[in-house]
Design a protein around this motif. Structure first.
Motif, mmCIF file in Angstrom:
data_model
loop_
_atom_site.group_PDB
_atom_site.id
_atom_site.type_symbol
_atom_site.label_atom_id
_atom_site.label_comp_id
_atom_site.label_asym_id
_atom_site.label_seq_id
_atom_site.Cartn_x
_atom_site.Cartn_y
_atom_site.Cartn_z
ATOM 1 N N TYR A 1 72.280 1.427 31.071
ATOM 2 C CA TYR A 1 71.605 1.287 32.363
ATOM 3 C C TYR A 1 71.940 -0.092 32.931
ATOM 4 C CZ TYR A 1 67.997 1.014 35.913
ATOM 5 O OH TYR A 1 67.338 0.871 37.104
ATOM 6 N N LYS B 1 72.920 -2.867 39.097
ATOM 7 C CA LYS B 1 73.181 -1.719 39.999
ATOM 8 C C LYS B 1 72.095 -0.656 39.919
ATOM 9 C CE LYS B 1 78.007 -2.608 40.524
ATOM 10 N NZ LYS B 1 78.398 -3.488 39.418
ATOM 11 N N LYS B 2 71.162 -0.803 38.984
ATOM 12 C CA LYS B 2 70.015 0.115 38.837
ATOM 13 C C LYS B 2 70.443 1.572 38.648
ATOM 14 C CE LYS B 2 67.132 -3.257 39.964
ATOM 15 N NZ LYS B 2 67.207 -4.170 38.850
ATOM 16 N N THR B 3 71.493 1.754 37.866
ATOM 17 C CA THR B 3 71.948 3.118 37.598
ATOM 18 C C THR B 3 72.615 3.158 36.224
ATOM 19 O OG1 THR B 3 73.411 4.868 38.353
ATOM 20 C CG2 THR B 3 74.118 2.665 38.844
ATOM 21 N N ASP B 4 72.696 4.358 35.639
ATOM 22 C CA ASP B 4 73.378 4.488 34.347
ATOM 23 C C ASP B 4 74.886 4.559 34.562
ATOM 24 O OD1 ASP B 4 71.263 4.715 32.385
ATOM 25 O OD2 ASP B 4 70.721 6.550 33.432
ATOM 26 N N TYR B 5 75.621 3.974 33.629
ATOM 27 C CA TYR B 5 77.067 4.164 33.651
ATOM 28 C C TYR B 5 77.527 4.316 32.215
ATOM 29 C CZ TYR B 5 77.144 -0.818 32.544
ATOM 30 O OH TYR B 5 76.922 -2.028 31.952
#
Ligand code: 5GP
Length: 190
Positions: free
Chosen positions: A97, A101-105
């Protein structure tokens, strides 16, 4: 590390209460003299750990990792960020997480570059909630290698990553630990 703390105070910018920008010298424009000192300091701290590889995550970890690797005389491996985790037998992979960017990658490392004989020093520019470091720990574990330590340039001590990693038993060494930020001010833990 006094040189680093001085530079953070001179050129770092606190954005709100929990983000600090150090684009001037660490992760956009890079100061090689400071990087060299950072590499030297991690070598001093982990000189007895028989490190065989440095592991970091793209993109901001790469410049730091390269200087650290040079001081240890071992290769740098950086985990690559990828859009989709296709089931590829040739890679170790995990999901992270992103704090910024506040998102999973997803990230991956080729199996060619880590083995069960490796003693790994994980390095990164920042430690916030610990997700990036935990992702790298997961990759090292998948390879059957050992995490000998986690070297962080700037730890934000008011976020939970440092506590989580230390409670799990990992040796975390941070060159500057920020205790508090706000109103454009940055205070270090002494
Ligand atoms: P964590 O995974 O520990 O929550 O966050 C660490 C990762 O997020 C680092 O790889 C770093 O690139 C990014 N990061 C976390 N906090 C900051 C910050 O205050 N400033 C910048 N520039 N990056 C940060």
């Amino acid at each position: 590390m006094d040189l680093l703390k001085k530079r953070i105070l001179e050129d770092g910018k606190a954005i709100g209460e929990n983000i600090i920008k150090v684009d001037e010298f660490l992760n956009h424009q890079v100061d090689p003299v400071l990087m060299d000192e950072i590499g030297k300091e991690f070598k001093r701290l982990f000189k007895d750990s028989n490190i065989t590889k440095i592991l970091t995550i793209e993109a901001s970890g790469i410049a730091i990792g390269a200087f650290v690797a040079l001081h240890f005389g071992v290769p740098l491996v950086f985990a690559k960020k990828t859009k989709s985790l296709n089931i590829d037998e040739d890679v170790y992979s995990t999901s992270v997480y992103s704090f910024t960017k506040k998102t999973d990658y997803d990230v991956k490392v080729s199996r060619k570059y880590l083995s069960d004989e490796d003693n790994i020093l994980i390095v990164d520019d920042f430690l916030a909630n610990g997700r990036a470091a935990l992702g790298l720990v997961d990759i090292v574990c998948q390879a059957g290698a050992k995490v000998k330590g986690i070297g962080i340039v700037i730890e934000k001590g008011f976020q939970e990553g440092g506590r989580i990693l230390r409670e799990k038993g990992y040796r975390v060494e941070s060159l500057a630990v920020i205790d508090h930020m706000g109103n454009g001010e940055i205070e270090f833990k002494s």
